[in-house]
Design an enzyme around this catalytic site. Structure first.
Site, short mmCIF file in Angstrom:
data_model
loop_
_atom_site.label_atom_id
_atom_site.label_comp_id
_atom_site.label_asym_id
_atom_site.label_seq_id
_atom_site.Cartn_x
_atom_site.Cartn_y
_atom_site.Cartn_z
N GLU A 50 0.81 -1.20 -0.04
CA GLU A 50 0.27 0.18 -0.44
C GLU A 50 1.00 0.97 0.02
O GLU A 50 2.06 1.24 0.26
CB GLU A 50 -1.18 -0.31 1.16
CG GLU A 50 -1.75 -1.28 0.78
CD GLU A 50 -2.96 -1.02 2.15
OE1 GLU A 50 -2.86 -0.62 3.27
OE2 GLU A 50 -3.69 -2.07 1.60
N CYS A 59 -2.06 -4.30 -5.46
CA CYS A 59 -2.68 -5.60 -4.73
C CYS A 59 -1.37 -6.83 -5.14
O CYS A 59 -0.75 -7.13 -5.50
CB CYS A 59 -3.71 -6.95 -5.41
SG CYS A 59 -5.27 -5.38 -5.29
N GLU A 61 -1.75 -10.16 -5.78
CA GLU A 61 -2.05 -10.88 -7.08
C GLU A 61 -1.28 -9.94 -8.23
O GLU A 61 -0.03 -11.19 -9.20
CB GLU A 61 -3.56 -10.81 -8.58
CG GLU A 61 -3.86 -11.15 -6.67
CD GLU A 61 -4.58 -11.02 -5.70
OE1 GLU A 61 -4.21 -9.98 -5.22
OE2 GLU A 61 -6.13 -11.43 -5.93
N CYS A 93 -9.67 -8.77 -6.79
CA CYS A 93 -10.65 -7.70 -7.44
C CYS A 93 -10.92 -7.88 -8.86
O CYS A 93 -10.19 -8.50 -9.64
CB CYS A 93 -9.78 -5.92 -6.72
SG CYS A 93 -8.12 -5.45 -7.74
N1 THU Z 1 -6.36 -6.52 -2.03
C1 THU Z 1 -5.10 -8.02 -2.53
O1 THU Z 1 -4.46 -7.19 -2.75
N2 THU Z 1 -6.01 -8.84 -3.00
C2 THU Z 1 -7.19 -8.93 -3.23
O2 THU Z 1 -7.24 -10.21 -3.81
C3 THU Z 1 -7.81 -7.98 -2.68
C4 THU Z 1 -7.88 -6.97 -1.89
C5 THU Z 1 -5.19 -5.82 -1.43
C6 THU Z 1 -5.83 -4.34 -1.25
C7 THU Z 1 -5.46 -3.46 -0.43
O3 THU Z 1 -3.81 -3.74 -0.02
C8 THU Z 1 -5.79 -4.06 0.69
O4 THU Z 1 -6.20 -6.24 0.06
C9 THU Z 1 -7.81 -4.02 1.51
O5 THU Z 1 -8.43 -4.25 -0.34
#
Ligand code: THU
Length: 142
Positions: A50, A59, A61, A93
């Protein structure tokens, strides 16, 4: 099982959960890990990273995909994704679904829970009717 063993699947699930430890998520406090299996059997891991400028976060993935592609891999068999949610599996997402689809519609997304149970769907099942490389008269990577 399409191109990989049950042992490889279990290993991916385990690695995805281990990768949660590496997450940098001071804002959401929602660690996510991923483990990506390439066509030649190499595994690339990823976590969410983040940023104080919130929208710049990436994310788990996509971290794994970017690591793999930048190391010369463009064909994938499966990606396992992990979070701390106990009651439901984590799901990718919309942005990540699009990025996964870039590398083909028929490889597996393994959506896990901390008890190591999972649900498995293909990239195409997660993103039907998608805009992809073929719309730009380009061949898919796989
Ligand atoms: N996030 C992921 O890394 N992968 C997912 O499949 C869903 C969400 C992360 C994004 C953000 O840093 C945190 O989870 C909350 O949304």
């Amino acid at each position: 099982m399409p191109g990989y063993s049950y042992e490889q699947l279990q290993q991916l699930v385990k690695m995805s959960h281990e990768m949660k430890k590496m997450a940098y998520c001071p804002y959401s406090r929602f660690p996510v890990g991923a483990a990506l299996l390439t066509a030649d059997g190499t595994v690339f891991t990823g976590c969410n990273v983040e940023n104080a400028s919130y929208s710049l976060g990436i994310c788990a993935e996509r971290t794994a995909i970017v690591k793999a592609v930048s190391a010369g891999h463009q064909k994938f068999k499966a990606i396992a994704v992990a979070s701390d949610l106990k009651e439901r599996t984590i799901v990718p997402c919309g942005a990540c679904r699009q990025v996964l689809m870039e590398f083909g519609g028929d490889w597996d997304v393994i959506m896990t829970k901390p008890d190591m149970t999972y649900e498995k769907m293909t990239t195409k099942e997660l993103l039907p009717l998608c805009f992809g490389p073929t719309y730009l008269q380009r061949e898919r990577a796989v």
